[in-house]
Design a protein around this motif. Structure first.
Motif, PDB file in Angstrom:
ATOM      1  N   SER A   1      32.498  40.088  37.800  1.00 59.55           N
ATOM      2  CA  SER A   1      33.549  39.899  38.166  1.00 59.55           C
ATOM      3  C   SER A   1      34.608  39.538  36.392  1.00 59.55           C
ATOM      4  CB  SER A   1      34.934  38.948  38.750  1.00 59.55           C
ATOM      5  OG  SER A   1      36.107  39.179  38.178  1.00 59.55           O
TER       6      SER A   1
ATOM      7  N   ALA B   1      40.400  46.482  34.831  1.00 59.41           N
ATOM      8  CA  ALA B   1      40.981  46.225  35.774  1.00 59.41           C
ATOM      9  C   ALA B   1      41.267  45.774  36.907  1.00 59.41           C
ATOM     10  CB  ALA B   1      42.381  45.921  35.152  1.00 59.41           C
ATOM     11  N   VAL B   2      41.144  47.191  37.950  1.00 60.58           N
ATOM     12  CA  VAL B   2      40.915  47.150  39.422  1.00 60.58           C
ATOM     13  C   VAL B   2      39.431  47.109  39.822  1.00 60.58           C
ATOM     14  CG1 VAL B   2      40.486  48.551  41.142  1.00 60.58           C
ATOM     15  CG2 VAL B   2      43.122  48.775  39.478  1.00 60.58           C
TER      16      VAL B   2
ATOM     17  N   ALA C   1      37.525  44.871  37.946  1.00 61.70           N
ATOM     18  CA  ALA C   1      37.724  43.099  37.840  1.00 61.70           C
ATOM     19  C   ALA C   1      38.306  42.213  39.213  1.00 61.70           C
ATOM     20  CB  ALA C   1      37.996  42.934  36.678  1.00 61.70           C
ATOM     21  N   LEU C   2      38.946  42.789  39.760  1.00 56.84           N
ATOM     22  CA  LEU C   2      39.912  42.273  40.554  1.00 56.84           C
ATOM     23  C   LEU C   2      39.342  42.532  41.390  1.00 56.84           C
ATOM     24  CD1 LEU C   2      43.327  42.416  39.311  1.00 56.84           C
ATOM     25  CD2 LEU C   2      41.422  40.563  39.547  1.00 56.84           C
ATOM     26  N   THR C   3      38.473  43.497  42.188  1.00 58.35           N
ATOM     27  CA  THR C   3      38.442  44.521  43.629  1.00 58.35           C
ATOM     28  C   THR C   3      35.976  43.294  43.723  1.00 58.35           C
ATOM     29  OG1 THR C   3      37.512  46.310  42.174  1.00 58.35           O
ATOM     30  CG2 THR C   3      39.355  45.943  44.223  1.00 58.35           C
ATOM     31  N   LEU C   4      35.693  43.408  42.516  1.00 56.93           N
ATOM     32  CA  LEU C   4      34.180  42.721  43.115  1.00 56.93           C
ATOM     33  C   LEU C   4      33.966  41.401  43.336  1.00 56.93           C
ATOM     34  CD1 LEU C   4      32.682  43.316  39.552  1.00 56.93           C
ATOM     35  CD2 LEU C   4      32.099  44.915  41.519  1.00 56.93           C
TER      36      LEU C   4
ATOM     37  N   LEU D   1      35.794  41.677  32.666  1.00 56.79           N
ATOM     38  CA  LEU D   1      36.375  41.122  32.951  1.00 56.79           C
ATOM     39  C   LEU D   1      36.371  41.357  31.061  1.00 56.79           C
ATOM     40  CD1 LEU D   1      39.822  40.804  32.863  1.00 56.79           C
ATOM     41  CD2 LEU D   1      38.322  38.509  32.263  1.00 56.79           C
TER      42      LEU D   1
ATOM     43  N   TYR E   1      36.560  44.902  29.631  1.00 55.96           N
ATOM     44  CA  TYR E   1      37.724  44.856  30.227  1.00 55.96           C
ATOM     45  C   TYR E   1      38.602  44.820  28.511  1.00 55.96           C
ATOM     46  CZ  TYR E   1      43.330  43.841  30.737  1.00 55.96           C
ATOM     47  OH  TYR E   1      44.326  44.592  30.466  1.00 55.96           O
TER      48      TYR E   1
END
Lengths: 81, 149
Positions: free
Chosen positions: A29, A17-18, A20-23, A33, A36
């Motif tokens: 991303s 999750a982290v 996917a949000l920082t790429l 996900l 995930y």
């Protein structure tokens, strides 16, 4: 419910999750996900909710990844944050 | 420490939900906001499925012996098929503690499908926004709106 397997999947869930949000790359991303969602599907099969696992594997991981990749190709791949 | 391990699902549920909420508020890219929304939805589904889990329970599907008891000869099988009610007492006991609670699962099946529906609609709106403003960054869209008026 196998506690150690459960804990490993849950930790991987937070990590993906982290990531996917920082790429910065939106295609990457979307792919993370998808990872995930498949981990979530594995967790539900392990928590003996097999019907939810089927639905997550087809609808959650399959369809939502495909429509997100389609949107990224229609718009732009770059993200500023 | 024991209580922490026993309720580990709920800790991760709270962490994932807060990660999703943070992404929906703080990320400036519209697609990143939708990734956060997807994580938020799956975190809530994780909470509901965790409620139905029991220690040492199996999937909520009955084995065949519990529904159609085994018969020895073909004659009795035929007889059993005609008046099944007379032999209902031969069915093995089904204990609810052996199966996980399927009610949260059924509720969450709807939630998954609704989640994909909202994600698809939001991505379609994001495509229209990109078509109109040429960008997916929230700050640039706001700048264009303010300079246009």
């Amino acid at each position: 419910m196998i506690p150690s397997f459960d804990i490993v999947i849950l930790i991987f869930l937070v990590v993906t999750a982290v990531i996917a949000l920082t790429l910065k790359d939106l295609l990457a991303s979307a792919m993370v996900l998808g990872i995930y969602s498949f981990l979530m599907c594995l967790l539900w099969a392990e928590m003996s909710a097999v019907d939810v696992a089927f639905t997550e594997a087809t609808v959650g991981a399959g369809v939502s990844t495909v429509i997100m990749i389609a949107t990224v190709y229609q718009t732009t791949r770059k993200s500023r944050d | 420490m024991e209580a922490f391990i026993a309720n580990f699902n709920y800790w991760i549920y709270i962490i994932l939900m807060m990660i999703g909420l943070f992404a929906m508020i703080a990320k400036k890219n519209l697609i990143k906001k939708l990734v956060g929304m997807s994580i938020f939805q799956t975190a809530i589904i994780l909470f509901y499925v965790s409620i139905g889990v029991k220690q040492g329970a199996t999937i909520p599907i009955l084995p065949e012996e519990a529904v159609h008891p085994k018969t020895t000869a073909g004659e009795t099988s035929h007889h059993n098929g005609e008046d099944g009610d007379a032999h209902a007492g031969e069915l093995p006991e089904i204990d609810a503690q052996d199966y996980t609670n399927p009610i949260p699962h059924v509720l969450m099946l709807t939630a998954i499908v609704v989640g994909v529906g909202t994600l698809g609609l939001a991505l379609a709106i994001a495509q229209r926004v990109h078509y109109h403003y040429g960008t997916l960054e929230e700050t640039e869209i706001l700048k264009q709106i303010q300079s246009g008026q």
